[in-house]
Design an enzyme around this catalytic site. Structure first.
Site, PDB file in Angstrom:
ATOM      1  CD  GLU A 183      -1.275   0.309   3.697  1.00  0.00           C
ATOM      2  OE1 GLU A 183      -2.191  -0.775   3.865  1.00  0.00           O
ATOM      3  OE2 GLU A 183      -1.375   1.301   4.283  1.00  0.00           O
ATOM      4  CB  CYS A 190      -1.900  -5.627   6.214  1.00  0.00           C
ATOM      5  SG  CYS A 190      -1.741  -3.924   6.847  1.00  0.00           S
ATOM      6  CG  HIS A 215      -2.139  -8.786   9.574  1.00  0.00           C
ATOM      7  ND1 HIS A 215      -0.880  -8.308   8.924  1.00  0.00           N
ATOM      8  CD2 HIS A 215      -2.704  -7.680   9.741  1.00  0.00           C
ATOM      9  CE1 HIS A 215      -0.758  -7.163   9.050  1.00  0.00           C
ATOM     10  NE2 HIS A 215      -1.591  -6.385   9.331  1.00  0.00           N
TER      11      HIS A 215
END
Lengths: 134, 354
Positions: free
Chosen positions: B85, B117, B239
């Site tokens: 990103e 992400c 994550h």
């Protein structure tokens, strides 16, 4: 830097593409169209040669009064590196402190941002060097 | 989603910039107790890119090392996807620059991905599909970021930089992808509008309806589809926007601290966004042995998760660490900087006349 000039040099800056004289075997970086030793014999007898990317520091210095483009990096280390193929390149040393650098230190080329045309313009990438163990 | 043909990881490597800053150093500037914020987030330090590092340089270095590990010739790479990103250009692909620097151009397909992400794991799935369908033999999937946190914002304590690259193919595999699935909804927990320098987020809304819902549902979906239980896996990678979320999610789903520990890098390097799960998986593979089974679930705001069931092959013992550093070695080589240097490096202060 005009767009075509940067674009033409991408091979050299990103991959370390130089040239080799097929007549005498000498390697040149940046690439040459004619071998200064063999002259006419090397004409149209030069081939592309990709440097391995490893070499050793010949000499180095720390720059405290940088060019405007490198102000963010000040102070930074500039070195002359002799590549394993024998050619000498000037480049920044990164990921190392000045007092850790010494002549003869093994280094490897890694891609970094070298600068930019302007905040709106092209970003110039190319090689800098960092220490390796071998 | 199960692939018809065998597909997996032939090589992997990651890169994390060398500079670090502590939450205390950040908190001192903004009149906050950074140390306790760091403890709450379980972040001891976060990585900071040098002004000459960005997603192109992180991706290129990771991919170069991954190719060395895979022993794949650059001309045999037929696809490169870079998930991030923080692509340096809004328009002009990162992937073409990476391809040129790897000498993989021009006979390949390349594109950039963005899904907060989880753009890196989206690239995994694309390469898996292309390899399994026979379109390509070898592809590179990269997740990398130099993430942005506005000065003084809560994100500033975690937003970090790093990435990892994976050579995905069907032979000489270090690990096999046995299964993958995704869980995707429209959840506005975190965003950055076109032209804006820093992202906005929904504060606590980024937790339960966002991270936890997607990570939990996607992981459970994978367990359902494969008929497996959390304890069947040797390792799990989730994550990691901070150290707290993945620990909490893992515990809730029945995974132990020991399973997630090797891949939990956020306490030392912060949240590397698209780089987080790829780096966590790389650190886990660095520890893995033949036959080990790894469950991976990414999360991208906006929102979605991708889960993977991975089995490590006997080829993992053949990895020669001589030329390619392990993730823990890269992380151990660091230098702590002050907030003022950090602010300069991240262009939070503009130089006179600039």
């Amino acid at each position: 830097m005009p767009i075509p000039r940067f674009w033409r040099e991408i091979e050299q800056r990103y991959k370390g593409i130089g040239s080799r004289c097929k007549n005498c075997g000498e390697i040149y970086f940046p690439p040459r169209k004619v071998c200064p030793e063999c002259r006419r014999e090397s004409f149209q007898n030069m081939e592309e040669y990709e440097l391995e990317g490893t070499g050793e520091v010949v000499t180095y210095t720390e720059i405290h009064e940088p060019h405007q483009e490198f102000e963010m990096l000040s102070p930074y280390i500039l070195a002359i590196v002799e590549m394993d193929e024998g050619v000498r390149l000037t480049g920044h040393l990164v990921n190392v402190d000045y007092d850790e650098v010494e002549s003869g230190m093994r280094v490897e080329a890694s891609m970094r941002k070298l600068g930019e045309e302007s905040p709106k313009g092209l970003i110039y990438y190319g090689y800098k060097f960092w220490p390796i163990d071998d | 989603m199960k692939t018809k043909e065998e597909v997996g990881i032939k090589g992997y490597a990651g890169y994390v910039p060398r500079y670090r800053i502590t939450p205390k150093e950040i908190g001192d500037v903004w009149g906050k107790d950074g140390e306790s914020m760091g403890k709450g987030l379980r972040i001891e330090s976060k990585s900071v890119p040098s002004p000459d590092e960005d997603v192109v340089t992180i991706s290129t270095q990771s991919a170069k090392w991954a190719m060395q590990r895979a022993d794949v010739d650059s001309q045999d790479i037929e696809a490169i996807y870079v998930g991030s990103e923080s692509h340096p250009y809004a328009v002009k692909p990162t992937a073409t620059i990476v391809a040129a620097s790897l000498a993989a151009s021009p006979d390949l397909t390349a594109a950039d991905y963005e899904f907060a992400c989880k753009a890196g794991t989206a690239a995994f799935q694309t390469c898996m599909g292309m390899v399994a369908s026979g379109m390509i033999d070898n592809g590179i999937a990269i997740g990398a970021d130099t993430s942005q946190g506005a000065p003084g914002d809560a994100l500033e304590y975690s937003a970090a930089a790093g990435g990892a690259a994976y050579i995905i193919g069907s032979d000489d595999l270090l690990a096999k992808f046995r299964h993958t699935c995704s869980y995707t909804t429209d959840t506005p927990d975190f965003w950055r509008r076109e032209g804006e320098k820093y992202p906005q987020h929904g504060g606590r809304f980024t937790g339960k309806p966002a991270y936890f819902k997607h990570v939990t549902n996607c992981t459970n979906k994978l367990l359902d589809e494969t008929g497996r239980e959390p304890e069947d896996y040797d390792y799990a990678v989730f994550h990691q926007p901070n150290g707290k979320f993945p620990m909490k999610a893992a515990k809730r789903m029945g995974f132990s601290k020991e399973q997630i520990e090797p891949g939990l890098l956020v306490p030392k390097i912060g949240n590397t966004y698209s780089g987080a799960v790829p780096l966590g998986l790389a650190a886990t593979l660095d520890h893995a042995e033949p036959g080990d089974e790894i469950l991976v679930t990414s999360y991208g705001s906006g929102a979605g998760s991708d889960s993977f069931d991975i089995e490590v092959t006997e080829n993992i013992v053949k990895i020669d660490d001589e030329n390619v550093p392990r993730i823990e070695e890269i992380i151990a080589d660091n230098e702590f900087i002050s907030y003022s240097v950090y602010a300069k490096y991240r262009e939070k202060i503009s130089e006179g006349g600039a």
